[in-house]
Design an enzyme around this catalytic site. Structure first.
Site, PDB file in Angstrom:
ATOM      1  N   HIS A  23     -12.015   7.603   5.479  1.00 39.81           N
ATOM      2  CA  HIS A  23     -11.152   7.445   6.728  1.00 39.81           C
ATOM      3  C   HIS A  23      -9.572   7.483   6.747  1.00 39.81           C
ATOM      4  O   HIS A  23      -9.094   8.071   7.257  1.00 39.81           O
ATOM      5  CB  HIS A  23     -11.575   6.081   7.131  1.00 39.81           C
ATOM      6  CG  HIS A  23     -11.337   5.804   8.588  1.00 39.81           C
ATOM      7  ND1 HIS A  23     -12.450   5.239   9.403  1.00 39.81           N
ATOM      8  CD2 HIS A  23     -10.806   6.554   9.529  1.00 39.81           C
ATOM      9  CE1 HIS A  23     -11.947   5.140  10.537  1.00 39.81           C
ATOM     10  NE2 HIS A  23     -10.869   6.273  10.663  1.00 39.81           N
TER      11      HIS A  23
ATOM     12  N   SER B  80      -7.884  12.486  18.551  1.00 37.50           N
ATOM     13  CA  SER B  80      -7.029  12.244  19.890  1.00 37.50           C
ATOM     14  C   SER B  80      -6.256  13.586  20.210  1.00 37.50           C
ATOM     15  O   SER B  80      -5.095  13.775  20.295  1.00 37.50           O
ATOM     16  CB  SER B  80      -5.896  11.153  19.350  1.00 37.50           C
ATOM     17  OG  SER B  80      -6.598   9.924  19.540  1.00 37.50           O
ATOM     18  N   PRO B  81      -7.214  14.719  20.416  1.00 38.70           N
ATOM     19  CA  PRO B  81      -6.640  16.042  20.821  1.00 38.70           C
ATOM     20  C   PRO B  81      -5.980  16.012  22.077  1.00 38.70           C
ATOM     21  O   PRO B  81      -5.207  16.957  22.337  1.00 38.70           O
ATOM     22  CB  PRO B  81      -7.635  16.808  20.576  1.00 38.70           C
ATOM     23  CG  PRO B  81      -8.926  16.071  20.796  1.00 38.70           C
ATOM     24  CD  PRO B  81      -8.596  14.672  20.365  1.00 38.70           C
ATOM     25  N   LEU B  82      -6.407  15.112  22.902  1.00 38.67           N
ATOM     26  CA  LEU B  82      -5.630  14.947  24.185  1.00 38.67           C
ATOM     27  C   LEU B  82      -4.410  14.148  24.261  1.00 38.67           C
ATOM     28  O   LEU B  82      -3.909  13.958  25.254  1.00 38.67           O
ATOM     29  CB  LEU B  82      -6.870  14.709  25.396  1.00 38.67           C
ATOM     30  CG  LEU B  82      -8.063  15.507  25.451  1.00 38.67           C
ATOM     31  CD1 LEU B  82      -9.067  15.105  26.376  1.00 38.67           C
ATOM     32  CD2 LEU B  82      -7.587  16.920  25.753  1.00 38.67           C
ATOM     33  N   GLY B  83      -4.150  13.384  23.113  1.00 42.59           N
ATOM     34  CA  GLY B  83      -3.002  12.699  23.091  1.00 42.59           C
ATOM     35  C   GLY B  83      -3.429  11.035  23.142  1.00 42.59           C
ATOM     36  O   GLY B  83      -2.511  10.206  23.131  1.00 42.59           O
TER      37      GLY B  83
ATOM     38  N   TYR C 231     -15.527   1.565  14.131  1.00 43.68           N
ATOM     39  CA  TYR C 231     -15.525   1.639  15.619  1.00 43.68           C
ATOM     40  C   TYR C 231     -16.138   0.237  16.101  1.00 43.68           C
ATOM     41  O   TYR C 231     -17.370   0.501  16.512  1.00 43.68           O
ATOM     42  CB  TYR C 231     -15.727   3.054  15.964  1.00 43.68           C
ATOM     43  CG  TYR C 231     -14.932   4.185  15.487  1.00 43.68           C
ATOM     44  CD1 TYR C 231     -13.487   4.060  15.042  1.00 43.68           C
ATOM     45  CD2 TYR C 231     -15.481   5.524  15.570  1.00 43.68           C
ATOM     46  CE1 TYR C 231     -12.889   5.140  14.819  1.00 43.68           C
ATOM     47  CE2 TYR C 231     -14.674   6.599  15.251  1.00 43.68           C
ATOM     48  CZ  TYR C 231     -13.232   6.399  14.844  1.00 43.68           C
ATOM     49  OH  TYR C 231     -12.598   7.390  14.434  1.00 43.68           O
TER      50      TYR C 231
END
Length: 281
Positions: free
Chosen positions: A128, A208-211, A53
């Site tokens: 990863h 990315s649980p919200l998209g 990151y």
């Protein structure tokens, strides 16, 4: 805030994903530190990061260093915080993402992460992403060696399919504690992995649980409809939906603003009804 289990420790049911604080479009460091502190204030005790990151090739581990600074500068007790990081993904600095699953690289990456995080053992270390040029067993074997050597407390994998989950669990001698895969209302292809983790009692960490960064702010449809009934954000409803999917699900929404992670953390106290879930599913 609900608690859920990773290995033999309890963590908050909602985690903090650090990625948006270190990749393209990242905020200044002061806002990122305030975001980390806001997460801790809200009761979040799981923070997810990775050595990949970052943006430039000369700043590998940017997010790990940032997380370490945020924890060190926090005025409260952070002894119960589980920091999860990952190795095996790389960013050469041209905007691309590459992989290196060789055992030597994974072990070197872990040593570098240990130094950046300033710890004697990494709380949760995750492979990863599979490297198609390296046998998966060899990559996971390196993670097993790190676990045996006490370099890491817990071992996890990311971006894995059901076969790889079973293989990793076997190679690690039953010590696989988590699987981190992409999963959201718009991306449900990891449903088989979620079901397998539920069966095996392994934590499932949806990334990315919200998209995703671009889509999270425009989450609508049924999620907006249910949110309107409760007077909360669609994002909060979405995370509560994740929690209702399985008792082993621990979503890790990325955040780079204090207000967004505060809202996300509140999903841990939102209980959806069977009718709500029927609509959302």
């Amino acid at each position: 805030m609900q608690n859920r289990r990773i290995g033999d420790v309890r963590v908050s049911a909602i985690g903090l994903g650090g990625m948006p604080m270190s990749i393209e479009g990242r905020p200044d460091e002061d806002r990122s530190i305030r975001t980390i502190h806001a997460a801790l204030d809200a009761g979040i005790t799981l923070i997810d990061t990775a050595d990949a990151y970052h943006i430039g090739a000369d700043e590998v581990g940017h997010n790990e260093t940032l997380i370490a600074r945020g924890l060190a500068s926090y005025g409260g007790d952070t002894s119960g915080v589980l920091v999860a990081t990952k190795g095996g993904h790389l960013r050469p600095g041209d905007g691309s993402w590459t992989v290196d699953g060789s055992p030597d690289y994974i072990k070197q990456a872990c040593e570098a992460s240990l130094k950046r995080l300033g710890v004697d053992a990494i709380g949760l270390y995750q492979h990863h992403r599979p490297d198609p040029t390296v046998p998966y067993a060899d990559s996971i074997g390196a993670v097993r060696d790190l676990l045996d050597a006490g370099k890491i407390r817990f071992a996890g994998i990311s971006n894995a399919n059901p076969e790889q989950i079973r293989q990793a669990r076997e190679i690690l001698g039953g010590r696989l504690v988590s699987v981190q895969n992409q999963f959201s209302p718009a991306f449900r292809s990891s449903e088989p992995e979620l079901e397998l983790c539920t069966e095996l009692d392994i934590a499932f960490l949806p990334w990315s649980p919200l998209g995703g960064i671009r889509a999270a702010g425009s989450l609508g449809g049924a999620f907006a409809e249910v949110a309107g009934r409760y007077g909360v954000s669609p994002q909060r409803v979405c995370l509560a939906w994740h929690l209702a999917k399985s008792p082993i699900a621990i979503p890790i929404p990325g955040a780079s603003r204090p207000e967004t992670i505060i809202d996300s953390a509140a999903a841990g106290t939102l209980t959806l009804t069977a009718d709500d879930l029927a609509v959302l599913n």
